[in-house]
Scaffold this active site. Structure first.
Site, PDB file in Angstrom:
ATOM      1  N   SER A  24      57.998  33.188  68.884  1.00  0.00           N
ATOM      2  CA  SER A  24      58.283  32.860  70.278  1.00  0.00           C
ATOM      3  C   SER A  24      57.775  31.450  70.597  1.00  0.00           C
ATOM      4  O   SER A  24      58.178  30.496  69.938  1.00  0.00           O
ATOM      5  CB  SER A  24      57.674  33.926  71.198  1.00  0.00           C
ATOM      6  OG  SER A  24      58.119  33.774  72.521  1.00  0.00           O
TER       7      SER A  24
ATOM      8  N   ASP B 171      68.712  37.049  70.854  1.00  0.00           N
ATOM      9  CA  ASP B 171      67.288  37.097  71.156  1.00  0.00           C
ATOM     10  C   ASP B 171      67.082  37.651  72.574  1.00  0.00           C
ATOM     11  O   ASP B 171      67.607  37.107  73.555  1.00  0.00           O
ATOM     12  CB  ASP B 171      66.696  35.690  71.048  1.00  0.00           C
ATOM     13  CG  ASP B 171      65.204  35.676  71.269  1.00  0.00           C
ATOM     14  OD1 ASP B 171      64.469  35.552  70.283  1.00  0.00           O
ATOM     15  OD2 ASP B 171      64.765  35.782  72.433  1.00  0.00           O
TER      16      ASP B 171
ATOM     17  N   HIS C   4      63.128  40.194  69.648  1.00  0.00           N
ATOM     18  CA  HIS C   4      62.433  38.926  69.821  1.00  0.00           C
ATOM     19  C   HIS C   4      61.172  39.020  68.992  1.00  0.00           C
ATOM     20  O   HIS C   4      60.334  39.887  69.220  1.00  0.00           O
ATOM     21  CB  HIS C   4      62.093  38.702  71.302  1.00  0.00           C
ATOM     22  CG  HIS C   4      61.414  37.392  71.588  1.00  0.00           C
ATOM     23  ND1 HIS C   4      62.014  36.178  71.384  1.00  0.00           N
ATOM     24  CD2 HIS C   4      60.164  37.120  72.062  1.00  0.00           C
ATOM     25  CE1 HIS C   4      61.192  35.210  71.729  1.00  0.00           C
ATOM     26  NE2 HIS C   4      60.054  35.749  72.146  1.00  0.00           N
TER      27      HIS C   4
END
Length: 372
Positions: free
Chosen positions: A172, A270, A325
Site C-alpha cells: 500500500s 485493487d 489490497h
C-alpha cells in the site's frame, strides 16, 4: 560476521529468543537528525533475526497505511500508531506471506533477517520539512524521508553492510514508498549487495472518480507542498517532469525512471483504489450494471497505466484480478492464488532467482480467476 550475528544484540537487549520481532527505537537519530514521527516521537523498526542460509540476507518492509492529505488529518493521525511511536508494542509477530518465517508458506525467504519499519509520517517516507507546523496548538512534524535514512544508516552501521542480498518491499503506502525509494536505497548500499525491490499494492493510478473528478490528484498535490516531498522522490523523474513535479508522486510516471530491478505485485481491481480513487460505493459482486461498467473501465485505465510494467524486459510482475489490497502479506494471495498456473510467490521467485518459469503474469478480467 553475518548480519544476523551483528544484529543479535538487538534481541539480547529486548530479551526475546522467539520468532517474534523486537522493537528497536532510533532515539539518537531523532535527537541528532530530527528523524521523528508526526507527533515528534522517535521512529524505529522491528527486527527478526535470520538464520541458516538466510543469515546474510535482509528484507526491509515499509509498512503501509494511507496518507494524511492536510494538516488537520495529520494531526488526527499523530494521535494513532500511524503517526506516533508512543504506543508501539515491544514485540510483534509477522506470520504471513512474504514476511512469514513459516517455510511452508514462504520457502524462499522464511529464514532471512526481517526489518519491518512502522509507518508514522503520513506520506510514504517522503516528507522533509525543517520546522514543525502548528495545528490547533500542536506541533506536527513532516520528516518521513529522515526516518527512512535513519533506518538504513542504523542497519548499515550494525551489520547490513556485510549482507549478500537485500530486498526493499512494502504494501500500500509502503508499496508506493518502494517505487519512490528503491533507487535511493540502492545508492546507500555497498555495490557488492544484490539489491532489488518488491512493490505490493502501491501502483496507484492517475484516474478520475466515478463522477469524472480527479479528487485523489488534488489531495496528492496539496500533500506534495505540505510535506516538501521532493527530497523523497525519484530524482530522475523530477528532472524529467520539472514543470510538474507532482506527477512524480504517481507510480505510472515514476516507474519508467526506476533503474533498480523491481517487481510489481498489484491487483487490477485493487480494492483500496476502487473505494478511494474511483469512489464507487460497492464491491463486486454486489454492484449494479452501471457500477460494474465503471469498475471495468477503471481496470482498463489501470492496464493502460501499467503499460511500462507489462512491456519491461527487465522487471517482473504479478497483476491479478482478485479483489484484494496487499497480497504479499496474505498467505492465500501470496502462495495459493494463481495466474497462468503460478502463484505470486512462484512468479517472484522465478524473477528474483532467475529460475525457469514465467517471471511476469498478467490476469484476465474479473471474474475470470476461479482461484480468487
Amino acid at each position: 560476521m553475518s548480519v544476523a550475528l551483528a544484529l543479535l544484540f538487538c534481541l539480547i537487549v529486548h530479551g526475546s529468543q522467539s520468532k517474534l520481532a523486537d522493537l528497536v527505537m532510533l532515539h539518537e537519530a531523532a535527537e541528532r537528525d530530527g528523524a521523528v514521527c508526526l507527533d515528534g516521537s522517535s521512529p524505529g523498526f522491528y527486527y527478526r533475526k535470520g538464520e541458516g542460509s538466510g543469515a546474510n540476507n535482509v528484507i526491509i518492509h515499509l509498512e503501509g497505511g494511507g496518507w494524511c492529505y492536510d494538516e488537520k488529518l495529520c494531526l488526527e493521525r499523530s494521535k494513532t500508531n500511524l503517526g506516533s511511536s508512543k504506543k508501539w508494542p515491544q514485540v510483534r509477530e509477522f506470520p504471513s506471506g512474504f514476511v512469514s518465517d513459516n517455510e511452508n508458506v514462504n520457502p524462499d525467504f522464511f529464514d532471512w533477517n526481517l526489518v519491518f519499519v512502522p509507518y508514522c509520517d503520513g506520506a510514504s517516507f517522503t516528507g522533509n520539512v525543517d520546522h514543525p507546523v502548528m495545528v490547533d496548538g500542536y506541533p506536527i512534524y513532516f520528516r518521513g524521508f529522515r526516518i527512512l535514512n535513519a533506518v538504513i544508516e542504523y542497519m548499515l552501521e550494525n551489520g547490513m553492510q556485510n549482507a549478500e542480498r537485500v530486498i526493499l518491499t512494502g504494501c500500500s503506502a509502503g508499496g508506493l514508498a518502494t517505487y519512490y525509494h528503491t533507487d535511493y536505497v540502492k545508492s546507500l548500499l555497498p555495490s557488492s549487495i544484490i539489491f532489488l525491490g518488491l512493490a505490493d499494492a502501491g501502483y496507484f493510478i492517475n484516474a478520475p472518480n466515478i463522477n469524472g473528478q480527479y479528487h485523489m490528484k488534488e489531495l496528492i498535490e496539496y500533500a506534495f507542498q505540505m510535506q516538501n516531498t521532493t527530497f523523497g522522490e525519484n530524482h530522475e523523474c523530477l528532472k524529467h517532469h520539472k514543470d510538474n513535479q507532482t506527477l512524480c508522486l504517481q507510480p505510472q510516471f515514476v516507474y519508467p525512471y526506476i533503474s533498480t530491478p523491481i517487481f510489481a505485485l498489484n491487483s487490477q481491481y485493487d480494492t483500496w483504489q476502487l473505494k478511494n480513487i474511483l469512489e464507487v460505493n460497492c464491491m463486486p459482486p454486489n454492484c449494479n450494471d452501471e457500477q460494474m461498467k465503471a469498475i471495468q473501465n477503471y481496470r482498463d485505465e489501470f492496464m493502460k497505466a501499467a503499460a511500462p510494467i507489462i512491456s519491461s524486459t527487465t522487471n517482473g510482475a504479478f497483476l491479478g484480478s482478485c479483489l484484494i489490497h496487499c497480497q504479499s502479506l496474505d498467505d492465500k494471495h501470496w502462495s495459493e492464488v494463481k495466474v497462468g498456473g503460478q502463484t505470486a510467490r512462484e512468479t517472484f521467485a522465478n524473477w528474483y532467482f532467475k529460475q525457469t518459469g514465467e517471471m511476469k503474469e498478467i490476469d484476465c478480467k474479473y471474474p475470470c480467476n476461479t482461484s480468487c
